[in-house]
Design a protein around this motif. Structure first.
Motif, mmCIF file in Angstrom:
data_model
loop_
_atom_site.group_PDB
_atom_site.id
_atom_site.type_symbol
_atom_site.label_atom_id
_atom_site.label_comp_id
_atom_site.label_asym_id
_atom_site.label_seq_id
_atom_site.Cartn_x
_atom_site.Cartn_y
_atom_site.Cartn_z
ATOM 1 N N GLU A 28 0.802 -1.224 0.000
ATOM 2 C CA GLU A 28 0.000 0.000 0.000
ATOM 3 C C GLU A 28 0.836 1.276 0.000
ATOM 4 O OE1 GLU A 28 -3.216 2.348 2.715
ATOM 5 O OE2 GLU A 28 -3.088 0.181 2.964
ATOM 6 N N GLN A 29 1.960 1.252 0.671
ATOM 7 C CA GLN A 29 2.831 2.422 0.819
ATOM 8 C C GLN A 29 4.267 2.043 0.433
ATOM 9 O OE1 GLN A 29 1.800 5.541 2.193
ATOM 10 N NE2 GLN A 29 -0.293 4.786 2.202
ATOM 11 N N PRO A 30 4.499 1.591 -0.794
ATOM 12 C CA PRO A 30 5.811 1.030 -1.149
ATOM 13 C C PRO A 30 6.980 2.015 -1.046
ATOM 14 C CG PRO A 30 4.483 1.373 -3.114
ATOM 15 C CD PRO A 30 3.584 1.625 -1.936
ATOM 16 N N ASP A 31 6.705 3.296 -1.090
ATOM 17 C CA ASP A 31 7.786 4.283 -1.033
ATOM 18 C C ASP A 31 8.030 4.818 0.378
ATOM 19 O OD1 ASP A 31 8.159 4.046 -3.786
ATOM 20 O OD2 ASP A 31 6.647 5.575 -4.202
ATOM 21 N N LYS A 32 7.323 4.266 1.359
ATOM 22 C CA LYS A 32 7.452 4.742 2.737
ATOM 23 C C LYS A 32 8.362 3.824 3.533
ATOM 24 C CE LYS A 32 4.450 8.030 2.105
ATOM 25 N NZ LYS A 32 4.782 9.443 2.181
ATOM 26 N N VAL A 33 9.085 4.410 4.482
ATOM 27 C CA VAL A 33 9.925 3.622 5.387
ATOM 28 C C VAL A 33 9.395 3.784 6.808
ATOM 29 C CG1 VAL A 33 11.970 3.719 3.917
ATOM 30 C CG2 VAL A 33 11.629 5.486 5.644
ATOM 31 N N PRO A 64 7.019 8.430 11.330
ATOM 32 C CA PRO A 64 7.505 8.533 9.944
ATOM 33 C C PRO A 64 7.692 10.000 9.545
ATOM 34 C CG PRO A 64 5.562 7.112 10.071
ATOM 35 C CD PRO A 64 5.704 7.808 11.400
ATOM 36 N N VAL A 65 8.714 10.238 8.768
ATOM 37 C CA VAL A 65 9.000 11.601 8.312
ATOM 38 C C VAL A 65 9.326 11.609 6.823
ATOM 39 C CG1 VAL A 65 9.809 12.442 10.554
ATOM 40 C CG2 VAL A 65 11.450 11.413 8.981
ATOM 41 N N ILE A 66 9.177 12.794 6.250
ATOM 42 C CA ILE A 66 9.596 13.032 4.869
ATOM 43 C C ILE A 66 10.618 14.161 4.882
ATOM 44 C CG2 ILE A 66 7.553 12.159 3.677
ATOM 45 C CD1 ILE A 66 6.465 15.015 3.607
ATOM 46 N N ASP A 67 11.523 14.120 3.912
ATOM 47 C CA ASP A 67 12.520 15.188 3.820
ATOM 48 C C ASP A 67 11.938 16.366 3.039
ATOM 49 O OD1 ASP A 67 12.720 14.558 1.080
ATOM 50 O OD2 ASP A 67 14.669 13.557 1.306
ATOM 51 N N LYS A 68 12.738 17.391 2.812
ATOM 52 C CA LYS A 68 12.258 18.610 2.141
ATOM 53 C C LYS A 68 11.792 18.347 0.710
ATOM 54 C CE LYS A 68 16.919 19.899 0.948
ATOM 55 N NZ LYS A 68 18.056 20.726 1.240
ATOM 56 N N ASN A 69 12.214 17.206 0.134
ATOM 57 C CA ASN A 69 11.791 16.848 -1.225
ATOM 58 C C ASN A 69 10.570 15.930 -1.233
ATOM 59 O OD1 ASN A 69 13.989 18.280 -2.439
ATOM 60 N ND2 ASN A 69 15.315 16.580 -1.838
ATOM 61 N N LYS A 71 10.470 12.943 0.170
ATOM 62 C CA LYS A 71 10.880 11.536 0.186
ATOM 63 C C LYS A 71 10.799 10.998 1.610
ATOM 64 C CE LYS A 71 14.598 8.384 -0.846
ATOM 65 N NZ LYS A 71 16.013 8.194 -0.728
ATOM 66 N N SER A 72 10.257 9.801 1.751
ATOM 67 C CA SER A 72 10.186 9.149 3.049
ATOM 68 C C SER A 72 11.587 8.747 3.483
ATOM 69 C CB SER A 72 9.293 7.910 2.943
ATOM 70 O OG SER A 72 9.167 7.267 4.178
ATOM 71 N N VAL A 73 11.962 9.182 4.684
ATOM 72 C CA VAL A 73 13.277 8.880 5.244
ATOM 73 C C VAL A 73 13.097 8.478 6.705
ATOM 74 C CG1 VAL A 73 14.534 10.424 3.681
ATOM 75 C CG2 VAL A 73 13.715 11.300 5.883
ATOM 76 N N HIS A 74 14.112 7.835 7.255
ATOM 77 C CA HIS A 74 14.078 7.488 8.677
ATOM 78 C C HIS A 74 14.477 8.697 9.516
ATOM 79 C CE1 HIS A 74 13.306 3.223 8.469
ATOM 80 N NE2 HIS A 74 14.258 3.068 7.564
ATOM 81 N N LEU A 75 13.747 8.932 10.583
ATOM 82 C CA LEU A 75 14.165 9.918 11.567
ATOM 83 C C LEU A 75 15.447 9.384 12.199
ATOM 84 C CD1 LEU A 75 13.206 12.567 12.990
ATOM 85 C CD2 LEU A 75 12.213 11.085 14.738
ATOM 86 N N PRO A 76 16.513 10.171 12.232
ATOM 87 C CA PRO A 76 17.771 9.675 12.788
ATOM 88 C C PRO A 76 17.631 9.286 14.261
ATOM 89 C CG PRO A 76 18.123 11.714 11.580
ATOM 90 C CD PRO A 76 16.641 11.526 11.705
ATOM 91 N N THR A 77 18.170 8.130 14.591
ATOM 92 C CA THR A 77 18.181 7.660 15.976
ATOM 93 C C THR A 77 19.602 7.224 16.309
ATOM 94 O OG1 THR A 77 17.529 5.439 15.262
ATOM 95 C CG2 THR A 77 15.765 6.912 15.955
#
Length: 173
Positions: A28-33, A64-69, A71-77
């Motif tokens: 359902e959300q293939p581009d999400k991490v 879940p977060v997206i960057d300025k573009n 794009k789904s990215v991981h929140l840094p931990t």
């Protein structure tokens, strides 16, 4: 790190629900991490600083977060930000070039609930900052969330903006 500290235990039913929900999200959300944070101790002992997380029925997921573009990215931990727990989003849902992805979070909560039901289980509640919850109701999952998910209305002892806490309702000996 959490695994080495023994903080990754979940009830076997909860594990199956989480894995099945992630499989649904792959379609359902293939581009999400997505990323989980903590679960609990296998022996069910005190899980400081939490009041929950003792019996493998509570799981923290990193928001879940997206960057300025977009794009789904991981929140840094990392240890430098207490494995993400020290992150604070501003009034615009922004942190260090990233924004909360409410659509991805709502999809995840829905997938967890649907899989819990398919496994004969349920969700008890979801804890997420009450001030941010209205944004979940602006997603395409709004009606499902309103009809099926119990969100905690009270502010917790920690903000719960960088993560959301899910309590599963699973009978356990």
């Amino acid at each position: 790190m959490a695994r080495l500290a023994g903080r990754t235990y979940v009830h076997s039913e909860v594990k199956d629900i989480i894995v099945s929900a992630y499989k649904d999200l792959e379609k359902e959300q293939p581009d999400k991490v997505y990323k989980y944070a903590e679960t609990g101790f296998e022996d069910g002992g005190r899980f400081r600083p939490h009041k929950t997380h003792r019996n493998g029925l509570s799981v923290d997921f990193i928001t879940p977060v997206i960057d300025k573009n977009g794009k789904s990215v991981h929140l840094p931990t990392s240890p430098l930000n207490k494995f993400g727990y020290n992150v604070e989003f501003d009034a615009n849902d922004h942190y260090d070039g990233m924004y909360i992805d409410y659509e991805a979070m709502a999809a995840h909560v829905v997938a967890l609930h649907q899989q819990a039901k398919q496994h004969g289980q349920d969700l008890w509640r979801v804890i997420f900052d009450p001030k941010l919850q209205p944004n979940l109701y602006k997603t395409k999952y709004a009606n499902y969330l309103k009809d099926n998910i119990e969100f905690s209305k009270n502010r917790s002892w920690v903000r719960h903006d960088e993560h959301y806490h899910v309590d599963f309702k699973t009978p356990c000996e």
